[in-house]
Design an enzyme around this catalytic site. Structure first.
Site, mmCIF file in Angstrom:
data_model
loop_
_atom_site.group_PDB
_atom_site.id
_atom_site.type_symbol
_atom_site.label_atom_id
_atom_site.label_comp_id
_atom_site.label_asym_id
_atom_site.label_seq_id
_atom_site.Cartn_x
_atom_site.Cartn_y
_atom_site.Cartn_z
ATOM 1 N N LYS A 20 -43.015 8.947 9.911
ATOM 2 C CA LYS A 20 -42.957 8.579 11.333
ATOM 3 C C LYS A 20 -42.642 7.096 11.481
ATOM 4 O O LYS A 20 -42.718 6.337 10.507
ATOM 5 C CB LYS A 20 -44.276 8.943 12.018
ATOM 6 C CG LYS A 20 -45.509 8.315 11.397
ATOM 7 C CD LYS A 20 -46.753 9.077 11.825
ATOM 8 C CE LYS A 20 -47.975 8.588 11.094
ATOM 9 N NZ LYS A 20 -48.954 7.956 11.927
ATOM 10 N N TYR A 69 -39.959 -24.798 20.222
ATOM 11 C CA TYR A 69 -40.581 -24.695 21.547
ATOM 12 C C TYR A 69 -42.019 -25.207 21.526
ATOM 13 O O TYR A 69 -42.803 -24.867 20.641
ATOM 14 C CB TYR A 69 -40.638 -23.228 22.001
ATOM 15 C CG TYR A 69 -39.297 -22.629 22.324
ATOM 16 C CD1 TYR A 69 -38.428 -23.219 23.237
ATOM 17 C CD2 TYR A 69 -38.902 -21.431 21.743
ATOM 18 C CE1 TYR A 69 -37.204 -22.640 23.546
ATOM 19 C CE2 TYR A 69 -37.681 -20.841 22.042
ATOM 20 C CZ TYR A 69 -36.839 -21.461 22.946
ATOM 21 O OH TYR A 69 -35.630 -20.883 23.240
HETATM 22 C C1 LIG Z 1 -52.214 12.869 11.210
HETATM 23 C C2 LIG Z 1 -51.840 11.847 10.198
HETATM 24 N N1 LIG Z 1 -51.848 12.190 8.899
HETATM 25 C C3 LIG Z 1 -51.531 11.309 7.930
HETATM 26 C C4 LIG Z 1 -51.210 10.000 8.243
HETATM 27 C C5 LIG Z 1 -50.893 9.028 7.124
HETATM 28 O O1 LIG Z 1 -51.808 7.985 7.122
HETATM 29 P P1 LIG Z 1 -51.698 6.785 6.048
HETATM 30 O O2 LIG Z 1 -50.467 6.026 6.424
HETATM 31 O O3 LIG Z 1 -52.929 5.999 6.256
HETATM 32 O O4 LIG Z 1 -51.583 7.428 4.731
HETATM 33 C C6 LIG Z 1 -51.191 9.599 9.572
HETATM 34 C C7 LIG Z 1 -50.879 8.227 9.933
HETATM 35 O O5 LIG Z 1 -51.399 7.604 10.797
HETATM 36 C C8 LIG Z 1 -51.520 10.559 10.593
HETATM 37 O O6 LIG Z 1 -51.530 10.217 11.875
#
Ligand SMILES: Cc1ncc(COP(=O)(O)O)c(C=O)c1O
Length: 370
Positions: A35, A262
């Site tokens: 993501k 700045y």
């Molecule tokens: C539902 C879910 N699973 C797994 C992860 C992976 O987490 P991490 O990056 O701490 O491994 C996330 C990330 O926020 C998440 O939202």
């Protein structure tokens, strides 16, 4: 054309990080989290590599991210972690996505959106074991599973949950969450759901009993520690995948007593050699690091000076006088000679987490293979 800066993505390091995570996960599959543009590392570059390594399931947050991945040709199963709005159900069906679902309403909307004769929609039902975000309680899960299995065109591929404190190994709350998840699994065992999954990066390291049937690493895959609290000694083997590099575009001698950038938040105390590099907060270099960070030039740590602007930032290279030229590389994140600039330094200065820094590197910075 010379780019202002580039984020070099080192797939060899990514492979080694994955190998480490796989060692810990044992026979269970890794379902990497890609993501937010693969945590800022470039969605397509990362997913193409994951697929080449045989990974068959990845996780994103939003339907729009999953659709971009499909349009880029990704074949892997794509789990969509955030609760989808009902109007996204058409896109979920069309692109064969696997939403995380925590309500009957979404299950019913998905069943309605499925086109007759097409393969069933695979869903992952979410138990809220203590994150307090989406999902139903362990006690409500049997009813949700029953509804899902009764609906036309829905296949339950996963039962899942998410930790809220996994990066604090001394906290007992993760154990409470694991027990709540086990309860939900036991109460729905008759449904024979193929994948129970819960572990994020921190849990893969420190909560082995949470590994169940698949694990969802995010930050660790990119070579960053979920937090300094992670106890497992092998976390020290992680190698940051992203290096962020730019060049000096300007150099000038500045007398003592001159205010720079700045607000004149920095004033030279001695005659100084000041360099400019073409990166600023428009690229994701946090402005709040102004006068509080160092970059690597000529293999040395050099203090960044003056307020970081949208596009250009100053560095004091007086220590390199006679040995530095316009065009010399400036490493913001990464290694140069014996020195390393680590994203964790920025996170610590800003009292935030490395996740926020890497996901904040903007679209203006090209991600290229390192
Ligand atoms: C539902 C879910 N699973 C797994 C992860 C992976 O987490 P991490 O990056 O701490 O491994 C996330 C990330 O926020 C998440 O939202």
């Amino acid at each position: 054309m010379q780019e202002a800066s580039q984020a070099f993505i080192h797939l060899d390091r990514l492979t080694r990080n994955l190998r480490l995570l796989q060692d810990l996960a044992g026979p269970r599959p890794l379902w990497p989290c890609v993501k937010a543009n693969a945590y800022g590392h470039g969605l397509e570059i990362i997913v193409r590599h994951l697929e080449s390594l045989g990974i068959d399931t990845v996780c994103v947050a939003h339907v729009s991210e999953a659709v971009s991945l499909r349009e880029a040709g990704a074949e892997a199963a794509i789990v969509v972690l955030s609760a989808p709005p009902p109007e996204a159900c058409g896109a979920i069906v069309e692109h064969r996505l696997e939403p995380v679902v925590g309500s009957r309403e979404v299950l019913e909307a998905l069943s309605r959106a499925r086109v007759d004769g097409s393969s069933p929609v695979s869903v992952h039902l979410k138990v809220d074991t203590g994150m307090g975000r989406i999902g139903v309680s362990p006690e409500q899960m049997p009813e949700l599973v029953a509804r899902a299995t009764a609906l036309e065109g829905i296949r339950v591929r996963g039962l899942m949950s998410h930790f809220s404190l996994a990066d604090e190994p001394e906290s007992t709350f993760s154990q409470t969450q694991i027990e709540a998840f086990e309860r939900a699994c036991a109460e729905t065992a008759a449904a024979a759901i193929p994948f129970r999954h819960m572990a994020n990066s921190a849990a893969i390291f420190d909560w082995p009993e949470s590994r169940f049937d698949a694990v969802r690493p995010g930050i660790a895959m990119y070579g960053l520690r979920p937090s300094i609290g992670v106890a497992h000694p092998r976390a020290a083997e992680l190698e940051p995948v992203l290096d962020w590099v730019t060049r000096l575009t300007f150099l000038k001698e500045v007398p003592a007593g001159v205010g720079l950038s700045y607000g004149h938040t920095f004033r030279t105390e001695r005659p100084s050699l000041i360099g400019t590099f073409p990166v600023g907060y428009g690229d994701g270099l946090p402005r709040s690091l102004s006068n509080q960070m160092q970059v690597l030039v000529g293999g040395q740590r050099c203090p960044q000076v003056g307020t970081i602007t949208m596009d250009q930032t100053l560095v004091d290279v007086t220590a390199l006088r006679g040995r530095v030229e316009v065009g010399d590389p400036v490493v913001l994140i990464g290694q140069q000679g014996a020195e390393r600039a680590h994203v964790d330094e920025w996170a610590e200065t800003l009292a935030t987490i490395n996740y926020e820094i890497v996901t904040g590197i903007s679209a203006r910075v090209p991600r290229v293979l390192g």
